[in-house]
Design an enzyme around this catalytic site. Structure first.
Site, PDB file in Angstrom:
ATOM      1  CB  CYS A  55      -1.100   0.069   1.299  1.00 43.91           C
ATOM      2  SG  CYS A  55      -0.206  -0.084   2.782  1.00 43.91           S
ATOM      3  CG  HIS A 107      -4.356  -0.153   3.889  1.00 41.90           C
ATOM      4  ND1 HIS A 107      -3.446  -1.164   2.980  1.00 41.90           N
ATOM      5  CD2 HIS A 107      -5.441   0.135   2.734  1.00 41.90           C
ATOM      6  CE1 HIS A 107      -4.031  -1.342   1.952  1.00 41.90           C
ATOM      7  NE2 HIS A 107      -5.255  -0.356   1.702  1.00 41.90           N
ATOM      8  CG  HIS A 119      -6.787   0.176  -1.726  1.00 36.62           C
ATOM      9  ND1 HIS A 119      -6.742  -0.819  -0.884  1.00 36.62           N
ATOM     10  CD2 HIS A 119      -7.999   0.062  -2.192  1.00 36.62           C
ATOM     11  CE1 HIS A 119      -7.925  -1.377  -0.811  1.00 36.62           C
ATOM     12  NE2 HIS A 119      -8.626  -0.864  -1.672  1.00 36.62           N
TER      13      HIS A 119
END
Length: 151
Positions: A55, A107, A119
């Site tokens: 990410c 994240h 993402h």
């Protein structure tokens, strides 16, 4: 200065539109470039489309290629940088953060618009678009930041 005083209302309105377009251009550039990376596979600690992204490697790569900005390589450090943004004030290109493992930031993605973000989600998956209101993401949303390059 004298030239600015002689502008017609029409030319002043056109100048305002151009100013807004220039202001939005960096945000659109971030989103458009991120979209070109859809379907790149996830790879832990990945930082390049040829091998895959995690990410924060994804967000780092996008900002580096669009602005030459060196975001940190991990989500918690990216969260510490930039200007905090209220959810209802998020704009295209802002970074969105989540707590997917406990209390810490774990994240990050890039906000697109209308609740959508892009993402690199997790092992076995690919760069994709999800909605902040999806149950999984809504429960884990931790906040948004605006990188200095967009302020």
């Amino acid at each position: 200065v004298a030239a600015a005083d002689s502008r017609t209302p029409e030319s002043a309105a056109l100048d305002a539109i151009v100013d807004r377009a220039i202001y939005k251009a960096p945000r659109k550039r971030v989103a458009d470039f991120a979209m070109t990376l859809r379907d790149v596979r996830y790879r832990r600690a990945g930082r390049d489309p040829s091998t895959g992204f995690d990410c924060s490697g994804f967000t780092h790569y996008v900002y580096n290629k669009t602005f030459g900005v060196e975001l940190p390589y991990d989500a918690p450090s990216q969260y510490r940088d930039g200007e905090k943004i209220a959810r209802d004030e998020m704009k295209m290109g802002d970074l969105v953060f989540f707590r997917t493992h406990g209390k810490n930031i774990s994240h990050v993605g890039i906000y697109l618009d209308n609740g959508l973000f892009i993402h690199s989600p997790s092992r076995g998956k690919r760069v994709r678009i999800d909605h902040l209101d999806e149950s999984y993401w809504a429960k884990r949303f931790a906040g948004a930041k605006r990188p200095d390059s967009l302020t």
